[in-house]
Scaffold this active site. Structure first.
Site, PDB file in Angstrom:
ATOM      1  N   ARG A  78      50.711  22.732  52.163  1.00 47.77           N
ATOM      2  CA  ARG A  78      49.296  23.284  53.336  1.00 47.77           C
ATOM      3  C   ARG A  78      48.175  22.382  52.992  1.00 47.77           C
ATOM      4  O   ARG A  78      47.757  21.989  52.474  1.00 47.77           O
ATOM      5  CB  ARG A  78      48.957  24.290  51.902  1.00 47.77           C
ATOM      6  CG  ARG A  78      47.610  24.820  52.612  1.00 47.77           C
ATOM      7  CD  ARG A  78      47.489  26.003  51.801  1.00 47.77           C
ATOM      8  NE  ARG A  78      46.215  26.889  52.558  1.00 47.77           N
ATOM      9  CZ  ARG A  78      45.501  27.435  51.723  1.00 47.77           C
ATOM     10  NH1 ARG A  78      45.023  26.945  50.559  1.00 47.77           N
ATOM     11  NH2 ARG A  78      44.238  27.287  52.779  1.00 47.77           N
ATOM     12  N   HIS A 122      40.048  25.714  57.735  1.00 44.78           N
ATOM     13  CA  HIS A 122      39.421  26.020  55.991  1.00 44.78           C
ATOM     14  C   HIS A 122      38.005  25.262  56.554  1.00 44.78           C
ATOM     15  O   HIS A 122      37.932  23.690  55.928  1.00 44.78           O
ATOM     16  CB  HIS A 122      40.305  24.674  55.759  1.00 44.78           C
ATOM     17  CG  HIS A 122      40.609  24.674  54.317  1.00 44.78           C
ATOM     18  ND1 HIS A 122      41.460  25.227  53.375  1.00 44.78           N
ATOM     19  CD2 HIS A 122      39.120  24.658  53.006  1.00 44.78           C
ATOM     20  CE1 HIS A 122      41.258  24.898  52.121  1.00 44.78           C
ATOM     21  NE2 HIS A 122      39.977  25.005  51.783  1.00 44.78           N
ATOM     22  N   GLU A 167      39.982  31.880  52.801  1.00 40.91           N
ATOM     23  CA  GLU A 167      38.926  32.262  52.359  1.00 40.91           C
ATOM     24  C   GLU A 167      37.242  33.262  53.069  1.00 40.91           C
ATOM     25  O   GLU A 167      36.688  32.491  53.109  1.00 40.91           O
ATOM     26  CB  GLU A 167      38.129  31.328  51.096  1.00 40.91           C
ATOM     27  CG  GLU A 167      39.828  30.941  50.162  1.00 40.91           C
ATOM     28  CD  GLU A 167      39.392  30.453  49.270  1.00 40.91           C
ATOM     29  OE1 GLU A 167      37.724  29.845  49.254  1.00 40.91           O
ATOM     30  OE2 GLU A 167      39.985  30.175  47.734  1.00 40.91           O
ATOM     31  N   ASN A 299      43.974  32.921  46.683  1.00 40.88           N
ATOM     32  CA  ASN A 299      43.995  32.444  46.538  1.00 40.88           C
ATOM     33  C   ASN A 299      43.237  32.746  45.028  1.00 40.88           C
ATOM     34  O   ASN A 299      42.088  32.930  45.404  1.00 40.88           O
ATOM     35  CB  ASN A 299      42.285  30.866  46.880  1.00 40.88           C
ATOM     36  CG  ASN A 299      43.181  30.252  48.403  1.00 40.88           C
ATOM     37  OD1 ASN A 299      44.690  30.060  48.263  1.00 40.88           O
ATOM     38  ND2 ASN A 299      42.148  29.534  48.764  1.00 40.88           N
ATOM     39  N   TYR A 301      41.322  31.589  41.429  1.00 49.50           N
ATOM     40  CA  TYR A 301      40.691  30.902  39.968  1.00 49.50           C
ATOM     41  C   TYR A 301      40.424  31.961  38.288  1.00 49.50           C
ATOM     42  O   TYR A 301      41.316  30.658  37.747  1.00 49.50           O
ATOM     43  CB  TYR A 301      39.945  29.860  40.323  1.00 49.50           C
ATOM     44  CG  TYR A 301      40.589  28.650  41.012  1.00 49.50           C
ATOM     45  CD1 TYR A 301      41.465  27.329  40.784  1.00 49.50           C
ATOM     46  CD2 TYR A 301      40.407  29.096  42.919  1.00 49.50           C
ATOM     47  CE1 TYR A 301      41.251  26.599  42.202  1.00 49.50           C
ATOM     48  CE2 TYR A 301      41.220  28.195  43.885  1.00 49.50           C
ATOM     49  CZ  TYR A 301      40.767  27.033  42.885  1.00 49.50           C
ATOM     50  OH  TYR A 301      41.710  26.287  44.335  1.00 49.50           O
ATOM     51  N   GLU A 357      46.313  27.807  46.727  1.00 50.23           N
ATOM     52  CA  GLU A 357      45.465  27.531  45.719  1.00 50.23           C
ATOM     53  C   GLU A 357      45.467  28.687  43.844  1.00 50.23           C
ATOM     54  O   GLU A 357      45.182  29.766  44.117  1.00 50.23           O
ATOM     55  CB  GLU A 357      44.213  27.713  46.737  1.00 50.23           C
ATOM     56  CG  GLU A 357      44.122  26.919  47.430  1.00 50.23           C
ATOM     57  CD  GLU A 357      42.548  26.521  47.733  1.00 50.23           C
ATOM     58  OE1 GLU A 357      41.718  27.038  47.484  1.00 50.23           O
ATOM     59  OE2 GLU A 357      42.534  26.365  48.933  1.00 50.23           O
TER      60      GLU A 357
HETATM   61  C1  FCB Z   1      39.006  27.337  46.917  1.00 50.50           C
HETATM   62  C2  FCB Z   1      38.468  26.146  48.903  1.00 50.50           C
HETATM   63  C3  FCB Z   1      39.178  24.777  48.392  1.00 50.50           C
HETATM   64  C4  FCB Z   1      38.369  24.737  46.661  1.00 50.50           C
HETATM   65  C5  FCB Z   1      38.630  24.707  45.871  1.00 50.50           C
HETATM   66  C6  FCB Z   1      37.921  25.028  44.546  1.00 50.50           C
HETATM   67  O1  FCB Z   1      38.079  27.951  47.067  1.00 50.50           O
HETATM   68  O2  FCB Z   1      39.435  27.052  49.226  1.00 50.50           O
HETATM   69  O3  FCB Z   1      38.465  24.235  49.094  1.00 50.50           O
HETATM   70  O4  FCB Z   1      36.680  24.126  47.097  1.00 50.50           O
HETATM   71  O5  FCB Z   1      38.179  26.772  46.196  1.00 50.50           O
END
Ligand code: FCB
Length: 454
Positions: A78, A122, A167, A299, A301, A357
């Protein structure tokens, strides 16, 4: 716990990057200026004072980089397209050399048997469009459709997976409200308008991409979190509802045909944040935004624990963060990704989901003999993947996973201090070194699974 975790036969294993974070070549071959070129060259905006002028120099090292991907056995990659490489002024004249670069990249990927997933936006908006108002202005959404048309006409014969935006919450609220990202504006009313025009441009672009790329799968990537109340008090439950509305529902609801969430419209306008009462939403916009998609990109985290800090006599928290954070300060809580996937599936039924992500920032570098033992990243990926697998067992239609990121790269306002790569980049020499996590990921791909405890 099962001995080995196996993923379905056709599950897609990938890695993700973005144009501004890796390409460098700021002015090569007719590229125009982006808002990130401008922002990163503005003193005080980037923590280490650096910028993406060179980054990973991927623009010049693309063939070797694709060879590295192939050595890992990556099945999908990607990447994003730099809009000002294609249309230096945002609209108008097309820069053929910019398109040629991505054409070569796509061909190299296909030769290496790696499926390209293109993200059109992006965050590197052409500065010329920001000068006319940027995303708060409807004309930027119109310009995006022309850009999507140009790119999908050129690459749509070979690229069958398209992500319009990465995002939009970050693009709108971090760029135009918090001001920590380009263009660095701090105005909630502009941020709300930006969010609408990002979504609108997505909806308008979907049919255009489909037309240029027969059998294309088209979707959008959202940053979403599972949101939990810190206690069962009414105040914390309300805080959860608000956080969820701001981060998740503000985007998911209109995309899935439910208009903007009424509770959030009410709350934003009570805070005085909607001076024009959302008059910028024109007839037909909501139908356009709800254009059917083939997949949803997520995405994720970390998770969010919502607490009403203003409530008097609030109950003591019953849920507190683990004492485990990555170097970004993001909590490591793998069950969050499982709960998020279940929630999105039950509430929106997207049909097909990709994790576009997921990953962790740890700065572990080469030891004496050049090895990079990034065990914490490996543990992060292993535990998150185990929870993702759990969600799939319960029925979430997850079709693939993209680790963030293939390389250490320019991490926006943090500069080069935060390292998310499974491949180490030495920014002095541009040498790439596979970290242990990359070697592990290679074995996960090869076995289509892993042992939960290694
Ligand atoms: C996300 C973004 C990516 C990177 C990660 C850590 O928010 O899409 O570009 O910065 O976080």
């Amino acid at each position: 716990m099962p001995d080995t975790i196996h993923f379905p036969e056709n599950f897609l294993w990938g890695a993700a990057t973005s144009s501004y974070q890796i390409e460098g070549a700021r002015q090569a071959d007719g590229k125009g200026e982006s808002i990130w070129d401008r922002f990163s060259h503005t003193p005080g905006k980037i923590q280490d004072g650096r910028n993406g002028d060179i980054a990973c120099d991927h623009y010049n090292r693309m063939p070797q980089d694709v060879a590295l991907m192939q050595s890992l056995g990556l099945q999908a990659y990607r990447f994003s397209i730099s809009w000002p490489r294609i249309l230096p002024n945002g609209r108008g004249a097309v820069n053929a050399a910019g398109l040629d670069f991505y054409d070569r990249l796509v061909d190299s990927l296909l030769t290496a048997n790696i499926t390209p997933f293109i993200t059109l936006y992006h965050w590197d908006l052409p500065q010329a469009l920001q000068d006319e108002g940027g995303w708060p202005s409807r004309s930027t959404a119109e310009a995006f459709v022309t850009y999507a048309d140009v790119v999908s006409q050129r690459l749509g014969d070979r690229v069958k997976n398209w992500i319009t935006h990465n995002e939009p919450w970050v693009a709108a609220f971090v760029g135009y409200w918090q001001g920590r990202h380009a263009p660095g504006i701090q105005d909630f009313a502009q941020a709300i308008r930006a969010s609408h025009h990002l979504l609108l441009s997505h909806g308008w672009a979907v049919p255009v991409i489909r037309q240029n790329s027969p059998e294309a799968q088209v979707g959008i990537t959202l940053n979403l979190n599972a949101v939990y109340p810190a206690s069962s008090s009414a105040a914390d439950q309300q805080a959860m509802r608000h956080e969820d509305g701001y981060l998740n529902r503000w985007f998911l609801d209109p995309l899935y045909g439910r208009r903007y969430p009424a509770d959030m419209v009410h709350s934003f306008s009570q805070q005085g944040h909607l001076p024009d009462d959302m008059a910028f939403v024109q007839p037909g916009d909501l139908q356009a935004i709800a254009a059917p998609m083939d997949f949803l990109g997520i995405n994720n985290y970390f998770r969010t624990i919502a607490r009403d800090k203003t409530a008097v006599n609030n109950q003591p928290p019953t849920l507190e963060p683990y004492d485990n954070y990555t170097e970004m300060g993001w909590e490591v809580a793998p069950e969050g990704i499982r709960d998020l996937l279940l929630r999105v599936e039950y509430d929106y039924r997207p049909g097909k989901i990709y994790i576009t992500e997921n990953g962790a920032s740890y700065s572990d570098g080469p030891n004496g003999d050049g090895r990079i033992a990034d065990t914490r990243r490996q543990t992060y990926l292993r535990t998150y993947l185990a929870k993702i697998h759990e969600a799939m067992q319960i029925g979430v239609p997850l079709a693939g996973y993209f680790v963030w990121s293939l390389f250490d790269n320019f991490e926006w306002g943090f500069g080069y201090k935060q390292r998310f790569g499974i491949i180490w980049v030495d920014y002095e020499t541009q040498e790439r070194i596979l970290k242990d996590s990359a070697l592990w990921y290679r074995s996960v791909i090869a076995q289509n699974g892993f042992t939960p405890k290694e």
